[in-house]
Design an enzyme around this catalytic site. Structure first.
Site, mmCIF file in Angstrom:
data_model
loop_
_atom_site.group_PDB
_atom_site.id
_atom_site.type_symbol
_atom_site.label_atom_id
_atom_site.label_comp_id
_atom_site.label_asym_id
_atom_site.label_seq_id
_atom_site.Cartn_x
_atom_site.Cartn_y
_atom_site.Cartn_z
ATOM 1 N N HIS A 95 95.367 41.179 27.987
ATOM 2 C CA HIS A 95 96.783 41.349 27.591
ATOM 3 C C HIS A 95 97.018 40.928 26.135
ATOM 4 C CE1 HIS A 95 98.242 42.124 31.753
ATOM 5 N NE2 HIS A 95 97.216 41.363 32.075
ATOM 6 N N ASN B 108 102.589 43.074 36.684
ATOM 7 C CA ASN B 108 102.065 44.280 36.045
ATOM 8 C C ASN B 108 102.967 45.463 36.375
ATOM 9 O OD1 ASN B 108 99.815 43.181 34.790
ATOM 10 N ND2 ASN B 108 98.380 43.782 36.396
ATOM 11 N N HIS C 175 102.813 31.698 32.924
ATOM 12 C CA HIS C 175 101.961 31.070 33.940
ATOM 13 C C HIS C 175 102.575 31.316 35.317
ATOM 14 C CE1 HIS C 175 99.569 28.466 36.204
ATOM 15 N NE2 HIS C 175 99.665 27.347 35.528
ATOM 16 N N TYR D 54 95.914 30.055 33.745
ATOM 17 C CA TYR D 54 96.910 30.266 32.697
ATOM 18 C C TYR D 54 97.135 29.035 31.810
ATOM 19 C CZ TYR D 54 97.646 34.913 34.511
ATOM 20 O OH TYR D 54 97.446 36.216 34.877
HETATM 21 FE FE1 HDE Z 1 96.399 37.565 34.224
HETATM 22 N N1 HDE Z 1 95.767 36.431 32.670
HETATM 23 N N2 HDE Z 1 94.800 36.983 35.304
HETATM 24 N N3 HDE Z 1 96.906 38.820 35.749
HETATM 25 N N4 HDE Z 1 97.943 38.223 33.173
HETATM 26 C C1 HDE Z 1 96.375 36.335 31.477
HETATM 27 O O1 HDE Z 1 96.778 34.293 30.415
HETATM 28 C C2 HDE Z 1 93.997 35.936 35.000
HETATM 29 C C3 HDE Z 1 96.271 38.973 36.935
HETATM 30 C C4 HDE Z 1 98.940 39.034 33.594
HETATM 31 O O2 HDE Z 1 102.292 38.503 28.208
HETATM 32 C C5 HDE Z 1 95.778 35.260 30.612
HETATM 33 O O3 HDE Z 1 98.180 33.560 28.834
HETATM 34 C C6 HDE Z 1 93.080 35.667 36.072
HETATM 35 C C7 HDE Z 1 97.059 39.732 37.860
HETATM 36 C C8 HDE Z 1 99.869 39.283 32.525
HETATM 37 O O4 HDE Z 1 101.319 36.599 27.794
HETATM 38 C C9 HDE Z 1 94.667 34.686 31.478
HETATM 39 C C10 HDE Z 1 93.354 36.597 37.030
HETATM 40 C C11 HDE Z 1 98.202 40.039 37.176
HETATM 41 C C12 HDE Z 1 99.371 38.562 31.443
HETATM 42 C C13 HDE Z 1 94.798 35.495 32.748
HETATM 43 C C14 HDE Z 1 94.432 37.409 36.548
HETATM 44 C C15 HDE Z 1 98.087 39.465 35.868
HETATM 45 C C16 HDE Z 1 98.179 37.903 31.886
HETATM 46 C C17 HDE Z 1 95.416 35.690 29.229
HETATM 47 C C18 HDE Z 1 92.672 36.781 38.371
HETATM 48 C C19 HDE Z 1 99.379 40.878 37.671
HETATM 49 C C20 HDE Z 1 99.952 38.518 30.044
HETATM 50 C C21 HDE Z 1 96.464 35.098 28.320
HETATM 51 C C22 HDE Z 1 92.686 35.633 39.171
HETATM 52 C C23 HDE Z 1 100.100 40.215 38.740
HETATM 53 C C24 HDE Z 1 101.026 37.497 29.924
HETATM 54 C C25 HDE Z 1 97.250 34.248 29.161
HETATM 55 C C26 HDE Z 1 101.598 37.531 28.523
HETATM 56 C C27 HDE Z 1 97.434 37.055 31.076
HETATM 57 C C28 HDE Z 1 94.033 35.256 33.802
HETATM 58 C C29 HDE Z 1 94.953 38.515 37.272
HETATM 59 C C30 HDE Z 1 99.126 39.628 34.890
HETATM 60 C C31 HDE Z 1 93.278 34.721 30.886
HETATM 61 C C32 HDE Z 1 92.019 34.588 36.076
HETATM 62 C C33 HDE Z 1 96.711 40.085 39.298
HETATM 63 C C34 HDE Z 1 101.107 40.149 32.558
HETATM 64 O O5 HDE Z 1 94.888 33.343 31.760
#
Ligand code: HDE
Length: 732
Positions: free
Chosen positions: A91, A164, A355, A378
């Site tokens: 993202h 999402n 988060h 997060y």
């Molecule tokens: Fe994320 N995800 N994600 N994700 N995600 C991040 O956090 C992660 C997942 C989502 O505009 C990171 O601050 C793991 C699902 C959005 O700043 C990170 C897993 C969904 C955003 C991270 C998932 C999301 C992130 C990268 C599996 C939809 C952007 C930067 C367990 C429900 C937020 C940050 C923004 C961002 C980890 C799965 C949505 C790396 C480990 C499922 C919208 O922490």
């Protein structure tokens, strides 16, 4: 010799002094009186020292080396060297905006969340939309899921709904997330391709993880190439819980429904936009807000009483499954309006830290194993991205309610905590304890829903997660014929890009478990064998569960029922050259403006064109700088005898054909209608309004008939006319 050289040095020194003042800087020691216009105050160092010359570093003579003692230069360059922070691992590319959330009704029966308790109550929000795979500088229109993250600054603390634009996810357990992301990101040996899933490693991984099949259907659909961030749905994805003041919990799925409907680009258009306007989505969001067309979504909830947890043929905790809206309707409980662009991209959109674990009383998690893993990730990621434990103190992340605790110190601490007692309980700080009293009820703080957990420690996937294909099938059978065509074409496009035929084969073998016709259609041009459902079952990740009986179409999964909608904020190109009928142009422009759409006059060159009555019409943009892909519709007015001249311009011909091929509404009048015919688009019929091809509005008469503009508006409101026939032969 020595004497002569002394004299030269003195002369040089004198000359340097002249040069110094000659360039307009005041003598050393005096503050500039003409302040920089932008700030209307003198420039200073980070320590507040005003300095008069921001153009010249300190040198030994005008032509001599720069002096190390120039602390002003050093500070400026050092700060610049450290301007970048690590981009998000996923993202990375995003666009954000401020606004408010307004709840419609008192939700107390389901949740004690204060911001959902009083009808009409408004809570400030910051929303950030993002692509997942591309890096910060990648193009907006890549085929990808879009992040849809909203921070609610509630009176009880910050609540983040980090979702999402697709309601399901690729994997069921967080432990597979790094593998998924390594597979989809550019390949590690050559960092190719950027922001694209069409490469071997991604498909190698997902074909070995059949649980991703449902999400693949969404990502290959037009949902993954939205027309606008303002025209896409959002989903919380996981099942969460709502908890009322009595401690009664219900399961909940969150939805964001855009008031402008859900609309997509054409894939060819999305690819071209990536080059022609890589900022297409963020520009669209920014400009809509600047123009006062505030993007709006309704927040919806699907609520399932706790006792109904096992009512469905799938597991509510499985993030590869959605809850069909036909089984549990979406109740719209409030609306979000984004009405202010950020003042500073870095400070706000880049530094915002979301988060899923930022909760408020009345909202809780479920045991979805993907969600549980996110709860760790997060905070961890912000520590390296934002440089330490105090990221909550950045203005965009600060709660807008009081915050007290005994966390102390750390990198970049902003708060100046006073007093001796940085622990609790204490008697030395006036006996103050910052604890809520633990009672249930509004304003009483967060408590987790009590849950009986007694089980062996297991590294295991629940068998209730085993059905990997039923909802993928539901998605397929819920699509309109045009949507199915696009989905097949997207699979073919991606798989054709793979260098390893065996991976292509594995995908169509998996698809055979979704639908035999889908698999066969995808496989046809891929130079591989027929789909083999049996072969798919040989791979270790494969778990076979027969389609349960309730796999029926879910109309809510098609994008079509959301239109026709509003034409507000749509962009229309009006192609002109000398001889244009300015009256017709004005009439169409007026009708568009009255409906909230905007139009631009496009021609081969900037300046003006001569209109039919000898007057002049100003040109807004050229054919080359604003190609058809940045517009929603095209109007070709009567160009009199000059019509042929426009069609002698290859860029103009391409403009019209491309818009037509991307199924955009096209209106043409007078000789403009004749031009369309000459391009093979349609034959002009009788004078008056006719629609020989879907979304083509014609008026062959000299004077626009009254129904012309309304018919064009109606065609625009339908967004795209995907059912146009014979497009394969259109050379654009
Ligand atoms: Fe994320 N995800 N994600 N994700 N995600 C991040 O956090 C992660 C997942 C989502 O505009 C990171 O601050 C793991 C699902 C959005 O700043 C990170 C897993 C969904 C955003 C991270 C998932 C999301 C992130 C990268 C599996 C939809 C952007 C930067 C367990 C429900 C937020 C940050 C923004 C961002 C980890 C799965 C949505 C790396 C480990 C499922 C919208 O922490």
């Amino acid at each position: 010799m020595a004497k002569k050289s002394d004299t030269t040095a003195k002369k040089q020194l004198a000359q340097d002094k002249v040069n110094f003042t000659a360039e307009g800087a005041p003598p050393p020691g005096k503050v500039a009186t003409t302040a920089p216009v932008a700030h209307a105050q003198p420039l200073t160092t980070n320590q507040g020292l005003a300095f008069p010359d921001n153009h010249n570093s300190l040198k030994a003579g005008g032509r001599g080396p720069t002096l190390l003692e120039d602390f002003i230069l050093r500070e400026k360059i050092t700060h610049f060297d450290h301007e970048r922070i690590p981009e998000r691992a996923v993202h990375a590319r995003g666009a954000g905006a401020h606004g408010f959330f307004e709840v419609y009704e008192d939700m107390a029966e389901l949740t004690k969340a204060g911001f959902l308790s009083t009808p009409g109550m408004q809570t400030p929000v910051f929303a950030r939309f993002s692509t997942v795979a591309g890096s910060r500088g990648s193009a907006d229109t890549a085929r990808d899921a879009r992040g849809f993250a909203v921070k609610f600054y509630t009176a009880e603390g910050n609540y983040d709904l980090v979702g999402n634009n697709i309601p399901v996810f690729f994997i069921q357990d967080a432990i597979k997330f790094p593998d998924l992301i390594h597979a989809v990101k550019p390949e590690p040996h050559n960092e190719i391709p950027q922001a694209a899933s069409a490469h071997d490693t991604f498909w190698d991984f997902v074909t070995l993880m059949p649980e991703s099949t449902h999400m693949l259907m969404w990502v290959m659909s037009d949902r993954a190439i939205p027309r606008s961030l303002r025209m896409m749905e959002g989903f919380g994805v996981h099942t969460f819980k709502l908890v009322n003041a009595a401690g009664v919990a219900s399961f909940v799925k969150f939805h964001w429904k855009p008031t402008l409907g859900v609309h997509a680009l054409a894939w060819d258009e999305a690819q071209k936009l990536a080059g022609k306007d890589a900022d297409f989505h963020r520009r669209d969001l920014w400009e809509a807000i600047e123009a006062g067309h505030f993007p709006e979504w309704e927040l919806g909830v699907q609520v399932v009483p706790e006792e109904d947890e096992f009512r469905f043929s799938f597991d509510l905790l499985d993030p590869t499954k959605l809850l069909p809206e036909e089984l549990v309707p979406v109740r719209r409980i409030g609306r979000m309006v984004l009405n202010r662009n950020p003042d500073n991209y870095f400070a706000e959109t880049e530094q915002v830290a979301f988060h899923p674990g930022h909760l408020v009383p009345g909202i809780d998690f479920s045991n979805d194993p993907l969600l549980q893993g996110r709860l760790f990730s997060y905070t961890d990621t912000q520590l390296s991205r934002l440089g330490g434990a105090n990221f909550h103190a950045l203005p965009i992340n600060q709660p807008k309610c009081p915050m007290h605790n005994f966390q102390r110190d750390g990198m970049h601490r902003q708060q100046v905590n006073t007093g001796r007692a940085a622990y609790e309980p204490n008697t030395l700080a006036a006996g103050v304890e910052f604890r809520a009293d633990g009672k249930q009820g509004p304003g009483q703080g967060f408590t987790s829903v009590p849950e009986l957990l007694e089980s062996p420690k297991l590294r295991q996937r629940s068998p209730s997660f085993d059905d990997h294909f039923s909802q993928a099938r539901m998605f397929w059978i819920s699509q309109s014929p045009a949507e199915q065509d696009h989905l097949v074409a997207a699979f073919q496009f991606e798989l054709s890009k793979l260098g390893t035929p065996a991976i292509r084969q594995r995908m169509v073998d998996n698809l055979a478990h979704v639908d035999a016709e889908l698999a066969a259609r995808v496989a046809a041009p891929l130079g591989i064998g027929a789909p083999d459902a049996q072969a798919a079952t040989q791979w270790p990740g494969f778990r076979h569960a027969p389609h349960p009986v309730d796999v029926v179409a879910s109309p809510a999964l098609s994008m079509l029922p959301t239109g026709p909608g509003s034409v507000a904020t749509r962009q229309v190109a009006i192609l002109v050259c000398n001889g244009v009928d300015a009256t017709a142009v004005a009439a169409v422009q007026q009708a568009l403006a009255a409906a909230g759409a905007s139009s631009k006059i496009i021609s081969a060159a900037l300046g003006t064109v001569e209109v039919a009555d000898g007057d002049h019409l100003a040109v807004d943009c050229t054919l080359v700088t604003t190609p058809s892909v940045v517009f929603d519709a095209v109007y070709l007015p009567c160009l009199g005898v000059h019509a042929a001249a426009l069609m002698a311009n290859g860029d103009a011909v391409h403009f019209v054909l491309e818009a037509y091929k991307h199924c955009k509404p096209i209106a043409a009048s007078g000789s403009g209608a004749g031009l369309l015919a000459s391009l093979g688009i349609t034959m002009p019929t009788d004078p008056g309004v006719a629609q020989p091809q879907p979304g083509v509005v014609l008026a062959t008469a000299g004077v626009l008939p009254p129904g012309f503009a309304p018919a064009f508006l109606q065609a625009i409101a339908q967004h795209r006319h995907w059912d146009r026939h014979g497009l394969a032969t259109v050379p654009a």
